[in-house]
Design an enzyme around this catalytic site. Structure first.
Site, PDB file in Angstrom:
ATOM      1  N   CYS A 112       0.818  -1.222   0.000  1.00 55.46           N
ATOM      2  CA  CYS A 112       0.000   0.000   0.000  1.00 55.46           C
ATOM      3  C   CYS A 112       0.850   1.270   0.000  1.00 55.46           C
ATOM      4  O   CYS A 112       0.382   2.336  -0.377  1.00 55.46           O
ATOM      5  CB  CYS A 112      -0.946  -0.005   1.192  1.00 55.46           C
ATOM      6  N   HIS A 252      -3.899   6.994   2.024  1.00 54.35           N
ATOM      7  CA  HIS A 252      -4.197   5.659   1.505  1.00 54.35           C
ATOM      8  C   HIS A 252      -5.593   5.263   1.987  1.00 54.35           C
ATOM      9  O   HIS A 252      -5.980   5.567   3.122  1.00 54.35           O
ATOM     10  CB  HIS A 252      -3.152   4.675   2.028  1.00 54.35           C
ATOM     11  N   ASN A 282     -10.084  -0.621  -1.285  1.00 56.50           N
ATOM     12  CA  ASN A 282      -8.634  -0.488  -1.152  1.00 56.50           C
ATOM     13  C   ASN A 282      -7.972  -1.052  -2.416  1.00 56.50           C
ATOM     14  O   ASN A 282      -7.956  -2.261  -2.616  1.00 56.50           O
ATOM     15  CB  ASN A 282      -8.183  -1.254   0.103  1.00 56.50           C
TER      16      ASN A 282
END
Ligand code: UT7
Length: 327
Positions: A112, A252, A282
Site C-alpha cells: 500500500c 491511503h 482499497n
C-alpha cells in the site's frame, strides 16, 4: 532542483462489485462493511484484463495530458504487488504496449506504500539531473489474489490504477519532504504466503489457499492508526506547518476509520480530506494516485496548494509526503 508532478491520471475498470453483491457471496452485510470500513462498492477487472492493461491506460492519459511523446519518457516505475507475471516486469509490458523507445523501467514492491516509495525513488532520479520525465504508476489487480469466500478480506479490496508524470520543477514547486519506513516484524500480519521462493506454488499451497491474501485485520488496524497519524503529524511539524495549512490530505484508502483518526490527530477538517474508499475500496498501490487525479480533475487542488499524503501497508511499510502542487 525539485521534482514535481506535471500530470495525473487514473483508470478504474468498469465492473462494479457492491456490498449487496457480496452479501450473496459471503456471510456479511452492507451495514457491517459500510460502518467498519466506509466501503460501498469496488471495481473489478474483466476477464483477461491485468495490471499492465490498467497501467497502460494511465500511461496513455499521462502522455496526452502532458503533451509528451512516448519516446521522451526516460523511466517507468510501476508500484504493484500484483504484476502480470513475476517476470518480465509490468514496467516492461507497459513500455511495450506504449512502444516507448527511449526508456528503462522496473517494478517496485511496497504494497500500500508502493506509490509513495516509487514517488520518492522517481524524484531522486529527477533531482540527479540525468532524467527529465519519469512515469510513476501505482496499479493493483487485487481480485487476482483475493479469496472471494473469505469475508475478512474480500470486502476490502478493489482493482485500479493511477499515476503521475514527474518532471523538474520550473518554479520550485513539488515534493518538499518525505518520511518513509519499513519494519518486517509485521510481515505475517498481511501477507501473500504462497507462490514465492519460500513456498513455491504446488498442489499443497493451492489446497491451503496460500495464493490468497491473508490479513490479521485487528493487528494491522492498530499499527496503521498509530503509524499514519504519527508520520503525518511529524512531517507537518518538522516543516513548520499545521493542519490548517493543508489544502488537501490524500491518505491511503484502507479504512475510513484509520483516515478519520489521522486527520483528527493532524487537525485537518473533513472537507480537506480526500475520501474515495466508498467507491473503489482499497486498491493498494493505486489509492493515492487515483485520489490525486480526482482532486486535480475536479479542481480541488490548484497550483500553490499544500498537499499531504500518507500510507501504511504490508511489510509493514509506511510513508508520508508533503507536496507543493504546481509546475
Ligand atoms: O491497506 C493495507 C493495510 N490494511 C489495513 O489498514 C486494514 C486494517 N484493518 C481494518 O481495516 C479492520 O481491522 C477490518 C476492516 C479488516 C476489520 O474491522 P474490525 O473492526 O477490526 O473487525 P474485527 O476484525 O475485529 O472483527 C469483528 C467481527 C469478527 O467477529 P467476532 O469474532 O467478533 O464474532 C469478525 O469475524 O466482525 C467479523 N467480520 C465480519 N462480519 C461481517 C469480519 N469481517 C466481516 C465481514 N462481515 N466482512
Amino acid at each position: 532542483m525539485k521534482a514535481t508532478i506535471t500530470a495525473t491520471a487514473k483508470y478504474l475498470p468498469k465492473r462494479v462489485l457492491s456490498n449487496f453483491d457480496l452479501e450473496k457471496m459471503v456471510d456479511t452485510s452492507d451495514e457491517w462493511i459500510r460502518t467498519r470500513t466506509g466501503i460501498k462498492t469496488r471495481r473489478l477487472v474483466s476477464e483477461g484484463q491485468a495490471s499492465a492493461d490498467m497501467a497502460t491506460e494511465v500511461a496513455k492519459i499521462l502522455l496526452e495530458r502532458s503533451n509528451t511523446d512516448k519516446n521522451e519518457i526516460d523511466l517507468i516505475i510501476i508500484a504493484t504487488v500484483t504484476p502480470d507475471t513475476m517476470f518480465p516486469s509490468t514496467a516492461a509490458r507497459v513500455q511495450h504496449k506504449l512502444d516507448a523507445q527511449n526508456c528503462w523501467g522496473f517494478d517496485l514492491s511496497g504494497a500500500c506504500t508502493g506509490f509513495l516509495y516509487a514517488l520518492e525513488t522517481g524524484a531522486k532520479f529527477i533531482e540527479s539531473g540525468k532524467y527529465k520525465k519519469v512515469m510513476i504508476i501505482g496499479v493493483d489487480t487485487m481480485s487476482s489474489i483475493i479469496d472471494y469466500t473469505d469475508r475478512n478480506t474480500c470486502v476490502l479490496f478493489g482493482d485500479g490504477a493511477g499515476g503521475v508524470l514527474l518532471e523538474p520543477s520550473k518554479n520550485n514547486n513539488g515534493i518538499i519532504d518525505s518520511i518513509l519506513g519499513i519494519d518486517g516484524a509485521g510481515g505475517d500480519s498481511l501477507i501473500l504466503p504462497g507462490g514465492g521462493s519460500l513456498h513455491p506454488a504446488s498442489a499443497d499451497t493451492i489446497k491451503k489457499k496460500m495464493h490468497y491474501v491473508y490479513q490479521d485485520g485487528k493487528t494491522v488496524f492498530k499499527f496503521a492508526v498509530k503509524g499514519m497519524a504519527d508520520i503525518s503529524s511529524d512531517i507537518l511539524k518538522r516543516n513548520n506547518f499545521t493542519g490548517d495549512d493543508v489544502k488537501l490530505f490524500i491518505p491511503h484508502q484502507a479504512n475510513k476509520r484509520i483516515i478519520d483518526a489521522t486527520a483528527k490527530r493532524c487537525n485537518i477538517p473533513d472537507e480537506h480530506v480526500l475520501i474515495n474508499i466508498d467507491k473503489y475500496g482499497n486498491t493498494t498501490a493505486a489509492t493515492i494516485p487515483i485520489g490525486m487525479d480526482e482532486a486535480v480533475s475536479d479542481g480541488t487542488i490548484k497550483d500553490g496548494d499544500l498537499v499531504l499524503t500518507a500510507s501504511f501497508g504490508a511489510g509493514f511499510t509506511w510513508g508520508s509526503m508533503l507536496i507543493r502542487w504546481g509546475k
